[in-house]
Design a protein around this motif. Structure first.
Motif, mmCIF file in Angstrom:
data_model
loop_
_atom_site.group_PDB
_atom_site.id
_atom_site.type_symbol
_atom_site.label_atom_id
_atom_site.label_comp_id
_atom_site.label_asym_id
_atom_site.label_seq_id
_atom_site.Cartn_x
_atom_site.Cartn_y
_atom_site.Cartn_z
ATOM 1 N N LYS A 184 -2.932 -12.455 1.822
ATOM 2 C CA LYS A 184 -2.815 -11.911 0.489
ATOM 3 C C LYS A 184 -3.417 -10.598 0.482
ATOM 4 O O LYS A 184 -3.193 -9.661 -0.412
ATOM 5 C CB LYS A 184 -2.975 -12.758 -0.847
ATOM 6 N N GLY A 185 -4.931 -10.644 0.617
ATOM 7 C CA GLY A 185 -5.793 -9.511 0.530
ATOM 8 C C GLY A 185 -5.366 -8.248 1.196
ATOM 9 O O GLY A 185 -5.308 -7.298 0.697
ATOM 10 N N ARG B 140 -2.158 -7.690 2.397
ATOM 11 C CA ARG B 140 -0.929 -7.463 1.616
ATOM 12 C C ARG B 140 -1.119 -6.490 0.249
ATOM 13 O O ARG B 140 -0.526 -5.578 0.188
ATOM 14 C CB ARG B 140 -0.003 -8.451 1.079
ATOM 15 N N ASP B 141 -1.951 -6.973 -0.436
ATOM 16 C CA ASP B 141 -2.504 -6.122 -1.845
ATOM 17 C C ASP B 141 -2.959 -5.012 -1.210
ATOM 18 O O ASP B 141 -2.636 -3.921 -2.208
ATOM 19 C CB ASP B 141 -3.477 -6.933 -2.441
ATOM 20 N N ARG B 142 -4.044 -4.688 -0.331
ATOM 21 C CA ARG B 142 -4.711 -3.506 -0.048
ATOM 22 C C ARG B 142 -3.587 -2.356 0.304
ATOM 23 O O ARG B 142 -3.290 -1.306 0.107
ATOM 24 C CB ARG B 142 -5.541 -3.796 0.976
ATOM 25 N N ASN C 213 -0.129 -2.630 -0.245
ATOM 26 C CA ASN C 213 0.715 -2.097 -1.075
ATOM 27 C C ASN C 213 0.250 -1.276 -2.155
ATOM 28 O O ASN C 213 0.793 -0.259 -2.695
ATOM 29 C CB ASN C 213 1.315 -3.515 -1.822
ATOM 30 N N LYS C 214 -1.066 -1.447 -2.437
ATOM 31 C CA LYS C 214 -1.911 -0.326 -3.276
ATOM 32 C C LYS C 214 -1.935 1.059 -2.657
ATOM 33 O O LYS C 214 -1.761 1.781 -3.222
ATOM 34 C CB LYS C 214 -3.189 -0.850 -3.423
#
Length: 95
Positions: free
Chosen positions: A61-62, A64-66, A68-69
């Motif tokens: 998740k970390g 993916r979030d980075r 996507n950001k």
């Protein structure tokens, strides 16, 4: 040979070398259609490695979030363009 997107096992056998050349040189993905309805896909090793790297990068998740950001920032023209520098020591150590 033109890019093939789907073929049968019989046609693949007849044209194996040209299909392999197309797959590896043009990164063409070839769907091998089977009578059972369960198809297979022939891709280059480079393409497989790319898929595996992508799967690894989005496996948490970390990450993916980075990612996507970062994508959002680039899409909003908030990114920074930088020139890549080549390091001769890395190239030599790979040989």
């Amino acid at each position: 040979m033109s890019a093939i997107t789907a073929t049968t096992p019989t046609n693949l056998r007849k044209n194996l070398f040209s299909v392999l050349e197309d797959v590896t040189e043009a990164n063409t993905e070839v769907i091998i259609t089977l009578k059972s309805g369960e198809n297979a896909v022939l891709i280059s090793e480079d393409e497989l490695n790319s898929y595996r790297e992508t799967a690894h990068l989005i496996s948490t998740k970390g990450n993916r979030d980075r990612l996507n950001k970062a994508i959002t920032r680039l899409e909003n023209d908030e990114g920074t363009v930088r020139e890549l520098l080549e390091d001769d020591t890395d190239a030599k150590s790979m040989v």
